[in-house]
Design a protein around this motif. Structure first.
Motif, PDB file in Angstrom:
ATOM      1  N   VAL A  45       0.869  -1.179   0.000  1.00 16.01           N
ATOM      2  CA  VAL A  45       0.000   0.000   0.000  1.00 16.01           C
ATOM      3  C   VAL A  45       0.907   1.231   0.000  1.00 16.01           C
ATOM      4  O   VAL A  45       1.599   1.506   0.972  1.00 16.01           O
ATOM      5  N   ASP A  65      -2.457   5.079  -0.432  1.00 12.56           N
ATOM      6  CA  ASP A  65      -3.400   4.607  -1.439  1.00 12.56           C
ATOM      7  C   ASP A  65      -4.618   4.011  -0.749  1.00 12.56           C
ATOM      8  O   ASP A  65      -4.505   3.351   0.301  1.00 12.56           O
ATOM      9  N   VAL A 105      -7.357   1.253  -0.581  1.00 11.90           N
ATOM     10  CA  VAL A 105      -7.623  -0.112  -1.039  1.00 11.90           C
ATOM     11  C   VAL A 105      -9.076  -0.441  -0.744  1.00 11.90           C
ATOM     12  O   VAL A 105      -9.521  -0.368   0.408  1.00 11.90           O
ATOM     13  N   ARG A 106      -9.817  -0.813  -1.771  1.00 16.85           N
ATOM     14  CA  ARG A 106     -11.226  -1.172  -1.612  1.00 16.85           C
ATOM     15  C   ARG A 106     -11.323  -2.639  -1.205  1.00 16.85           C
ATOM     16  O   ARG A 106     -11.281  -3.543  -2.030  1.00 16.85           O
ATOM     17  N   GLY A 107     -11.415  -2.872   0.072  1.00 17.42           N
ATOM     18  CA  GLY A 107     -11.494  -4.249   0.538  1.00 17.42           C
ATOM     19  C   GLY A 107     -11.499  -4.312   2.043  1.00 17.42           C
ATOM     20  O   GLY A 107     -12.023  -3.424   2.719  1.00 17.42           O
ATOM     21  N   ASP A 162      -7.572  -6.801  -1.577  1.00 20.01           N
ATOM     22  CA  ASP A 162      -8.191  -5.936  -2.573  1.00 20.01           C
ATOM     23  C   ASP A 162      -9.380  -6.668  -3.201  1.00 20.01           C
ATOM     24  O   ASP A 162      -9.211  -7.554  -4.043  1.00 20.01           O
ATOM     25  N   GLU A 185     -11.479  -5.617  -5.264  1.00 17.72           N
ATOM     26  CA  GLU A 185     -11.734  -5.243  -6.645  1.00 17.72           C
ATOM     27  C   GLU A 185     -10.703  -5.847  -7.593  1.00 17.72           C
ATOM     28  O   GLU A 185     -10.821  -5.713  -8.810  1.00 17.72           O
ATOM     29  N   GLY A 186      -9.699  -6.520  -7.047  1.00 19.16           N
ATOM     30  CA  GLY A 186      -8.658  -7.109  -7.875  1.00 19.16           C
ATOM     31  C   GLY A 186      -9.063  -8.463  -8.428  1.00 19.16           C
ATOM     32  O   GLY A 186     -10.030  -9.092  -7.984  1.00 19.16           O
ATOM     33  N   HIS A 246      -8.077 -13.128  -2.962  1.00 18.84           N
ATOM     34  CA  HIS A 246      -7.982 -11.754  -3.430  1.00 18.84           C
ATOM     35  C   HIS A 246      -6.533 -11.285  -3.334  1.00 18.84           C
ATOM     36  O   HIS A 246      -5.782 -11.747  -2.476  1.00 18.84           O
ATOM     37  N   THR A 278       0.533  -3.182   4.397  1.00 24.42           N
ATOM     38  CA  THR A 278       0.437  -1.770   4.737  1.00 24.42           C
ATOM     39  C   THR A 278       1.171  -1.469   6.034  1.00 24.42           C
ATOM     40  O   THR A 278       1.688  -2.366   6.694  1.00 24.42           O
TER      41      THR A 278
END
Length: 413
Positions: free
Chosen positions: A68, A85, A87-89, A139, A141-142, A150, A155
């Motif tokens: 991250v 950044d 992270v959507r998750g 993530d 969305e990955g 995922h 981070t």
């Protein structure tokens, strides 16, 4: 309620809290960001602020898909923040809390991703020092990887080092989360890249088993186990994978793999793990041994308790932090005599469901019951032997020699 962070960022809502600070969903010139706002007592520490600024270039230069990224460091009045950044998750701890353990293929894929991130950090001369599920983000969305995993990102790089200043810890304190601390840190040696490998191998063990290899009980007992105990094998995984984990959990830092080697060898294991379901590993509930909980042999064993997941908090209830899995908390380094004395608790050993933990009050009560049973059986056998002997002495027949009643010793009870 929105608040300004420096002149470029706005924090809108809280995403999570930790012992080091609070993570906010924010907005910057380039769009949505995550803002980690460190505690005010940290922001008022001028020495820490100086270290914060010194680390700026190193943290900003760490650019890797499995890390991250830190976009900015803000020092503004009482605000000390890392802009990262978004992270959507979710974090790996949240997934563990929900599922308890992962299938081996998914667990290895996640850890291989993190090892890639560590390899990039170590190549840049940065040691994370606090690798644990709370600091691994998934993530959502990955693109899905092996076993439906995922993509994983590491981070909070640099936070442990920033807070671990000489004035704060002196030579008798350690920083970190007990379940994941490498033995050399506990013994007072400076943290090198190998401490991250040890912590990551501990995370892999936890993903597979549902508990850490040396966790449970008082933090002091956990630290002793890291130094004195060997890791207990996990059933149901290929031997190659187990030997890889053992090597990375070695007490000697030089015996562990480098992060790049670990990532490659973990991915080599993925074809062997396809389709294997999560392990069926049972663990006796409760924390620590009988000595740690100060149980007495005659006391009635307490009912099973749910084991706290993850690290044992070092900050007592009502302390400054509202996190239940605290990190970056100073703790006294055990002396050589304490470490040499061995762990009063035992490692979290996988064993049959319902069996007592070795050394617990329940185990001692069970042993006492069996001993009494053996003594009772022995007494019955002895009585039978004495009775048969007496019958033979009084029923010897006409050819039996007369007994010397005057010189015979009285029969023993």
């Amino acid at each position: 309620m929105a608040r300004k962070i420096g002149s470029r960022y706005t924090a809108h809502q809280i995403l999570g809290r930790g012992s080091a600070g609070t993570v906010w969903l924010g907005e910057g010139p380039e769009g949505p960001v995550a803002i980690k706002l460190l505690r005010e007592d940290l922001a008022s520490d001028q020495e820490l602020v100086g270290r914060f600024v010194q680390e700026r270039s190193a943290l900003l230069s760490l650019d890797h898909p499995r890390v991250v990224g830190v976009r900015d460091l803000v020092v503004d009045g009482n605000d000390l923040a890392l802009v990262m950044d978004l992270v959507r998750g979710t974090d790996l701890r949240t997934r563990l809390d929900r599922e308890r353990r992962l299938a081996p293929e998914a667990a290895v894929a996640v850890v291989a991703d993190v090892a890639d991130g560590l390899a990039a950090a170590h190549a840049a001369g940065i040691v994370h020092r606090d690798v644990k599920p709370e600091n691994i983000l998934l993530d959502m969305e990955g693109e899905l990887g092996p076993g439906g995993s995922h993509p994983a990102l590491l981070t909070d790089f640099g936070v442990a080092k920033l807070i671990d200043s000489p004035r704060r810890t002196r030579a008798t304190k350690i920083i970190g989360t007990p379940d994941y601390l490498a033995p050399e840190i506990i013994e007072g040696l400076p943290p090198r890249a190998a401490v991250d490998i040890y912590a990551l191998a501990t995370v892999l063990y936890e993903l597979l088993a549902g508990f850490t290899p040396f966790g449970g009980g008082h933090p002091g007992a956990i630290l002793r186990r890291h130094v004195t105990e060997t890791v207990v094998p996990l059933p149901g995984i290929p031997d190659e994978l187990w030997q890889l984990m053992v090597q990375c959990l070695a007490k000697a830092p030089a015996s562990r793999l480098r992060a790049s080697e670990l990532a490659q060898r973990l991915r080599d294991q993925l074809p062997l793990l396809a389709g294997i379901p999560p392990l069926e590993v049972d663990e006796q509930p409760g924390n620590g041994s009988a000595e740690e909980s100060q149980e007495e042999p005659g006391n009635k064993p307490e009912p099973p308790r749910e084991r706290p997941k993850g690290a044992v908090p070092l900050v007592p209830p009502g302390g400054a932090s509202d996190s239940n899995r605290d990190t970056h908390t100073s703790m006294r380094v055990p002396g050589p005599d304490e470490l040499a004395g061995g762990a009063r608790g035992t490692a979290r050993a996988p064993r049959a469901s319902g069996s007592p933990r070795p050394g617990s009050a329940r185990a001692r009560a069970e042993a006492l019951r069996k001993r009494r049973l053996r003594l009772g059986v022995g007494a019955v056998v002895l009585a039978a032997v004495v009775g048969v002997g007496g019958w033979l002495a009084t029923s010897g027949g006409d050819d039996a020699p007369p007994r010397d009643t005057e010189n015979s010793a009285p029969a023993e009870p």
